[in-house]
Design a protein around this motif. Structure first.
Motif, PDB file in Angstrom:
ATOM      1  N   ARG A   1      31.526  59.791  19.030  1.00  0.00           N
ATOM      2  CA  ARG A   1      30.099  59.206  19.175  1.00  0.00           C
ATOM      3  C   ARG A   1      30.047  58.312  17.974  1.00  0.00           C
ATOM      4  O   ARG A   1      30.221  58.799  16.708  1.00  0.00           O
ATOM      5  N   THR A   2      29.148  57.312  17.779  1.00  0.00           N
ATOM      6  CA  THR A   2      28.774  56.400  17.117  1.00  0.00           C
ATOM      7  C   THR A   2      27.936  57.137  15.915  1.00  0.00           C
ATOM      8  O   THR A   2      27.175  58.150  16.525  1.00  0.00           O
ATOM      9  N   ALA A   3      27.931  56.746  14.657  1.00  0.00           N
ATOM     10  CA  ALA A   3      27.268  57.364  13.564  1.00  0.00           C
ATOM     11  C   ALA A   3      25.527  57.134  14.020  1.00  0.00           C
ATOM     12  O   ALA A   3      25.223  55.890  14.401  1.00  0.00           O
ATOM     13  N   GLN A   4      24.902  58.046  13.820  1.00  0.00           N
ATOM     14  CA  GLN A   4      23.590  58.115  13.689  1.00  0.00           C
ATOM     15  C   GLN A   4      22.854  57.765  12.518  1.00  0.00           C
ATOM     16  O   GLN A   4      22.388  58.747  12.060  1.00  0.00           O
ATOM     17  N   TRP A   5      22.520  56.711  12.148  1.00  0.00           N
ATOM     18  CA  TRP A   5      21.873  56.504  10.957  1.00  0.00           C
ATOM     19  C   TRP A   5      20.320  56.508  11.238  1.00  0.00           C
ATOM     20  O   TRP A   5      19.714  55.900  12.204  1.00  0.00           O
ATOM     21  N   ARG A   6      19.859  57.027  10.282  1.00  0.00           N
ATOM     22  CA  ARG A   6      18.049  56.820  10.365  1.00  0.00           C
ATOM     23  C   ARG A   6      17.801  56.423   8.802  1.00  0.00           C
ATOM     24  O   ARG A   6      18.113  56.613   7.873  1.00  0.00           O
ATOM     25  N   GLU A   7      16.565  55.532   9.132  1.00  0.00           N
ATOM     26  CA  GLU A   7      15.965  55.112   7.861  1.00  0.00           C
ATOM     27  C   GLU A   7      14.959  56.234   7.098  1.00  0.00           C
ATOM     28  O   GLU A   7      14.346  56.847   7.739  1.00  0.00           O
ATOM     29  N   ILE A   8      15.422  56.351   5.720  1.00  0.00           N
ATOM     30  CA  ILE A   8      14.573  57.048   4.812  1.00  0.00           C
ATOM     31  C   ILE A   8      13.868  56.404   3.910  1.00  0.00           C
ATOM     32  O   ILE A   8      14.125  55.083   3.874  1.00  0.00           O
TER      33      ILE A   8
ATOM     34  N   HIS B   1      20.122  57.560   5.976  1.00  0.00           N
ATOM     35  CA  HIS B   1      21.029  58.538   5.791  1.00  0.00           C
ATOM     36  C   HIS B   1      21.700  58.925   7.259  1.00  0.00           C
ATOM     37  O   HIS B   1      21.501  58.530   8.325  1.00  0.00           O
ATOM     38  N   CYS B   2      22.962  59.562   7.162  1.00  0.00           N
ATOM     39  CA  CYS B   2      23.872  59.903   8.252  1.00  0.00           C
ATOM     40  C   CYS B   2      24.291  61.144   8.015  1.00  0.00           C
ATOM     41  O   CYS B   2      24.761  61.575   6.777  1.00  0.00           O
ATOM     42  N   GLY B   3      24.278  62.181   8.601  1.00  0.00           N
ATOM     43  CA  GLY B   3      24.467  63.533   8.700  1.00  0.00           C
ATOM     44  C   GLY B   3      26.126  63.792   8.943  1.00  0.00           C
ATOM     45  O   GLY B   3      26.688  62.826   9.418  1.00  0.00           O
ATOM     46  N   VAL B   4      26.366  64.842   8.840  1.00  0.00           N
ATOM     47  CA  VAL B   4      27.802  65.492   8.725  1.00  0.00           C
ATOM     48  C   VAL B   4      28.341  65.147  10.087  1.00  0.00           C
ATOM     49  O   VAL B   4      29.516  64.775  10.167  1.00  0.00           O
ATOM     50  N   ALA B   5      27.793  65.532  11.145  1.00  0.00           N
ATOM     51  CA  ALA B   5      28.423  65.620  12.395  1.00  0.00           C
ATOM     52  C   ALA B   5      28.593  63.887  12.967  1.00  0.00           C
ATOM     53  O   ALA B   5      29.573  63.871  13.665  1.00  0.00           O
ATOM     54  N   GLU B   6      27.935  63.205  12.409  1.00  0.00           N
ATOM     55  CA  GLU B   6      27.966  61.905  12.736  1.00  0.00           C
ATOM     56  C   GLU B   6      29.013  60.966  11.820  1.00  0.00           C
ATOM     57  O   GLU B   6      29.865  60.217  12.372  1.00  0.00           O
TER      58      GLU B   6
ATOM     59  N   VAL C   1      22.865  55.088   1.909  1.00  0.00           N
ATOM     60  CA  VAL C   1      23.059  53.935   1.907  1.00  0.00           C
ATOM     61  C   VAL C   1      21.703  53.569   1.124  1.00  0.00           C
ATOM     62  O   VAL C   1      20.640  53.660   1.956  1.00  0.00           O
ATOM     63  N   TYR C   2      21.772  52.793   0.292  1.00  0.00           N
ATOM     64  CA  TYR C   2      20.619  52.332  -0.500  1.00  0.00           C
ATOM     65  C   TYR C   2      20.914  50.889  -0.644  1.00  0.00           C
ATOM     66  O   TYR C   2      22.196  50.343  -1.131  1.00  0.00           O
ATOM     67  N   LEU C   3      20.286  49.854  -0.022  1.00  0.00           N
ATOM     68  CA  LEU C   3      20.414  48.453  -0.192  1.00  0.00           C
ATOM     69  C   LEU C   3      19.179  47.525  -0.411  1.00  0.00           C
ATOM     70  O   LEU C   3      18.406  47.844   0.077  1.00  0.00           O
TER      71      LEU C   3
ATOM     72  N   ARG D   1      25.330  45.179  13.605  1.00  0.00           N
ATOM     73  CA  ARG D   1      24.632  44.001  14.079  1.00  0.00           C
ATOM     74  C   ARG D   1      22.986  43.879  13.355  1.00  0.00           C
ATOM     75  O   ARG D   1      22.765  42.974  12.509  1.00  0.00           O
ATOM     76  N   GLU D   2      22.309  45.123  13.531  1.00  0.00           N
ATOM     77  CA  GLU D   2      20.814  45.130  12.908  1.00  0.00           C
ATOM     78  C   GLU D   2      21.134  44.934  11.276  1.00  0.00           C
ATOM     79  O   GLU D   2      20.145  44.246  10.827  1.00  0.00           O
ATOM     80  N   ILE D   3      21.737  45.797  10.712  1.00  0.00           N
ATOM     81  CA  ILE D   3      21.826  45.800   9.299  1.00  0.00           C
ATOM     82  C   ILE D   3      22.539  44.460   8.698  1.00  0.00           C
ATOM     83  O   ILE D   3      21.796  43.741   7.723  1.00  0.00           O
ATOM     84  N   ARG D   4      23.163  43.788   9.587  1.00  0.00           N
ATOM     85  CA  ARG D   4      23.872  42.456   8.998  1.00  0.00           C
ATOM     86  C   ARG D   4      22.740  41.537   8.998  1.00  0.00           C
ATOM     87  O   ARG D   4      22.669  40.595   8.245  1.00  0.00           O
ATOM     88  N   ALA D   5      22.128  41.466  10.240  1.00  0.00           N
ATOM     89  CA  ALA D   5      20.981  40.401  10.352  1.00  0.00           C
ATOM     90  C   ALA D   5      20.041  40.788   9.264  1.00  0.00           C
ATOM     91  O   ALA D   5      19.575  39.517   8.730  1.00  0.00           O
TER      92      ALA D   5
END
Length: 177
Positions: free
Chosen positions: A30-37, A53-58, A65-67, A164-168
Motif C-alpha cells: 500500500r502506498t503511503a497516505q500522506w495528509r497535509e497538516i 504527516h504519514c502514519g506508522v501503518a503506511e 515533513v515540512y517544506l 508528482r503533486e509535491i514535485r509540481a
C-alpha cells in the motif's frame, strides 16, 4: 472438434485466474497516505510552508515533513555547498534546537534541484532529516522528523518528495508562483 472447445475454454479461464492471483500476490505494498497538516512552527522571517504527516501503518514510522521555499536565500554560484549549510538552512532547528548530525551528509536531487541531505538525532528517540536544495539563487528547505531509524525516515521523506503533486508544487514555489 466441438468436444475440445470446452476444454480449451476451461484452460484459458484457469490461466487467466492464475495470472490474476499472481498479480494480486505481487501487488506492491500500500502506498503511503500522506495528509497535509497545519504548519506547526512559529512565524519567522520566511513565509510558512507546507507540512505533511504519514502514519506508522503506511510509512513504517510516524513521519512529518515540512517544506518551504526561501527565495533569494541561496548562493547563486555554488548552490548548497556543504553540511554546515544544511545544518543552518534546512529548518531542522525549528523541530528542536538540539540536533546532532549522525554522519556526513550526501548529495541529493529533489524536484530537479541539486542539494544535500543529512540525518540528525534529536533526543535519542526521534530522528530528523534535513534537506537543502537550490534552484538558481533560491533554496527549498525540507525538514522531516520521525520515530526510529534514520534510514527509514529518509526513505519515506524522499519517496514523498518524488510524488508528482509535491514535485509540481516545489517547482512552482521555486519559480515564485
Amino acid at each position: 472438434m466441438t468436444r475440445s472447445w470446452p476444454v480449451i475454454a476451461a484452460m484459458f479461464l484457469a490461466l487467466g485466474g492464475l495470472s490474476a492471483v499472481a498479480g494480486y500476490e505481487m501487488a506492491p505494498p500500500r502506498t503511503a497516505q500522506w495528509r497535509e497538516i497545519a504548519w506547526p512552527f512559529p512565524r519567522d522571517s520566511w513565509p510558512a510552508g507546507r507540512a505533511f504527516h504519514c502514519g506508522v501503518a503506511e510509512c513504517g514510522a510516524e513521519v512529518e515533513v515540512y517544506l518551504r521555499p526561501k527565495l533569494g536565500f541561496c548562493n547563486c554560484d555554488s548552490g548548497v555547498a556543504d553540511d554546515d549549510e544544511v545544518d543552518r538552512v534546512s529548518d531542522v532547528d525549528m523541530i528542536s534546537p538540539r540536533f546532532v548530525p549522525l554522519k556526513t551528509g550526501d548529495v541529493v536531487d529533489v524536484a530537479d534541484m541539486r542539494g544535500r541531505i543529512r540525518a540528525y538525532d534529536l533526543d535519542g528517540k526521534r530522528t530528523a532529516i534535513g534537506i537543502a536544495a537550490s534552484h538558481r539563487c533560491d533554496l527549498m528547505a525540507v525538514a522531516a522528523q520521525g520515530g526510529g531509524d534514520a534510514a527509514r525516515i529518509q526513505r519515506a521523506t524522499l519517496k514523498f518528495l518524488e510524488g508528482r503533486e509535491i514535485r509540481a508544487w516545489m517547482i512552482a514555489a521555486m519559480e515564485g508562483r
